[in-house]
Design a protein around this motif. Structure first.
Motif, short mmCIF file in Angstrom:
data_model
loop_
_atom_site.label_atom_id
_atom_site.label_comp_id
_atom_site.label_asym_id
_atom_site.label_seq_id
_atom_site.Cartn_x
_atom_site.Cartn_y
_atom_site.Cartn_z
N VAL A 118 -46.38 37.82 82.96
CA VAL A 118 -45.15 38.01 83.74
C VAL A 118 -45.03 39.46 84.20
CG1 VAL A 118 -42.63 38.03 83.59
CG2 VAL A 118 -43.92 36.09 82.69
N THR A 121 -47.57 40.02 86.99
CA THR A 121 -47.20 39.28 88.19
C THR A 121 -46.03 39.92 88.91
OG1 THR A 121 -47.99 37.18 87.24
CG2 THR A 121 -46.42 37.05 89.05
N SER A 209 -49.91 33.53 91.05
CA SER A 209 -48.46 33.68 90.98
C SER A 209 -47.92 34.78 91.88
CB SER A 209 -48.04 33.99 89.53
OG SER A 209 -48.46 32.97 88.65
N VAL A 213 -43.95 35.64 94.37
CA VAL A 213 -43.11 36.82 94.17
C VAL A 213 -43.10 37.69 95.42
CG1 VAL A 213 -42.75 38.87 92.75
CG2 VAL A 213 -43.55 36.76 91.69
N THR A 258 -36.46 35.52 89.70
CA THR A 258 -37.90 35.30 89.82
C THR A 258 -38.61 35.52 88.49
OG1 THR A 258 -37.78 36.07 92.11
CG2 THR A 258 -39.96 35.91 91.12
N THR A 259 -38.19 36.54 87.75
CA THR A 259 -38.78 36.77 86.43
C THR A 259 -38.54 35.59 85.51
OG1 THR A 259 -38.44 39.15 86.68
CG2 THR A 259 -38.80 38.31 84.45
N GLU A 262 -40.86 32.79 86.51
CA GLU A 262 -42.23 33.08 86.11
C GLU A 262 -42.42 32.91 84.61
OE1 GLU A 262 -44.88 33.65 87.85
OE2 GLU A 262 -43.85 33.57 89.78
N TRP A 265 -42.79 29.12 84.12
CA TRP A 265 -44.04 28.59 84.66
C TRP A 265 -45.25 29.05 83.85
CZ3 TRP A 265 -42.45 29.99 90.35
CH2 TRP A 265 -41.53 29.03 90.80
N ILE A 266 -45.27 30.31 83.47
CA ILE A 266 -46.43 30.83 82.75
C ILE A 266 -46.43 30.35 81.30
CG2 ILE A 266 -47.55 32.95 81.93
CD1 ILE A 266 -46.65 34.28 84.52
#
Length: 335
Positions: A118, A121, A209, A213, A258-259, A262, A265-266
């Motif tokens: 994260v 990314t 990813s 972003v 967004t963080t 992420e 998702w990660i």
């Protein structure tokens, strides 16, 4: 006579007022009542429009979640599947998972893996997004095209390409490193140790990813009024001061959301880790989703796998609660 005329006028005024009162509609009837009825009907429209999505969510997500929860309280192995037996064992699966050392090692590994991915990314994606805002039209279009192609590439196909790139004997990466003078890397096995395997997986995940972003951050920068930058320049602000005083405050909500996406998702990334090396070597690169699959499907301990996956969901819910609490606290501070 004068008094009689005054009384007559008062009587006429009272009669007119009585007529107006009699013509008035009772509460809830007439225009006000119609408007309230329309407002109540209009307020129900959004909820009616949400019903199909809520029904689909309940069927496609709610029922599998309930089924997974039921399986986590069962002793479900090949014997039970063949004989169609349902053996409830209470919380034994959870006890075995939570009291074992393997689960907590995988949890710690998953958290570190998620944090590293994260951070990389968001850092690289933010820099590329700001670069898009500064580039010319043609260069911006070219870079965005490359980002979209990387983002649209199927995960399994991208994983296969990275396996070829980092192959031990015929990989391009080893060949390039050998030509650059690192001759010890000519036959290096990138999938032979925990750190090197995680390095390749991290590179793959970050590469896939970054486009999300970068493109979204660039879109967010287009909403910042140019007058603010002009005012900052008149005040003598440099590039860094303009970023901290103008750009970053506008982008902060986007960066938080967004963080958070992420992280989800990660943390639940399965395909990249499993397809790259199946959690190897020696199960040292298993994250929680891979660990649940290997224990459940690979070792055919389906109840155990269901318990691990349910615990994974609880960890994600805890992360979500922490995120929402932080966002609400920031909104209160701003107010």
């Amino acid at each position: 006579m004068a008094s009689m005329s005054v009384q007559t006028e008062r009587a006429d005024t009272a009669a007119a007022a009585g007529i107006r009162k009699s013509d008035a509609s009772p509460p809830g009837v007439g225009r006000d009542g119609e408007n309230r009825g329309k407002s109540r009907g209009g307020a129900a429209v959004p909820y009616l429009l949400l019903l199909p999505a809520l029904a689909a969510t309940a069927v496609l997500l709610g029922w599998p979640l309930v089924k997974n929860g039921m399986l986590s309280f069962q002793n479900l192995n090949p014997r039970q599947l063949i004989l169609h037996l349902t053996e409830w064992n209470g919380i034994d699966n959870y006890k075995e998972v939570l009291t074992g050392s393997d689960f907590w090692k995988v949890v710690g590994r998953s958290l570190v893996f998620t944090a590293v991915n994260v951070v990389l990314t968001m850092l690289l994606g933010t820099l590329i997004g700001l670069l898009l805002a500064r580039l010319g039209k043609r260069m911006r279009l070219t870079l965005m095209l490359g980002l979209v192609l990387a983002w649209a590439m199927p995960v399994v196909a991208a994983t296969t390409v990275y396996q070829w790139l980092f192959a031990q004997r015929f990989g391009v990466v080893n060949w390039v490193l050998d030509k650059l003078g690192w001759h010890s890397m000519a036959d290096y096995n990138w999938f032979g140790s925990q750190l090197s395997t995680f390095s390749v997986v991290t590179l793959l995940i970050v590469w896939g990813s970054i486009p999300f972003v970068a493109i979204n951050l660039y879109a967010a920068t287009t909403t910042i009024p140019k007058e603010l930058y002009e005012a900052a320049a008149l005040d003598g602000a440099g590039a860094w001061q303009s970023f901290t005083s103008v750009t970053f405050p506008f982008l902060r909500p986007f960066l938080w959301s967004t963080t958070f996406l992420e992280v989800i998702w990660i943390f639940k990334a399965f395909t990249q880790v499993f397809a790259m090396n199946a959690g190897g070597p020696d199960r040292l690169t298993e994250t929680l989703p891979v660990y649940a699959f290997v224990e459940g499907v690979g070792n055919q301990h389906f109840g155990m796998g269901a318990a691990i996956s349910f615990l994974t969901i609880l960890i994600l819910l805890a992360l979500t609660a922490y995120y929402l609490r932080t966002v609400l606290k920031q909104e209160e501070d701003e107010l």
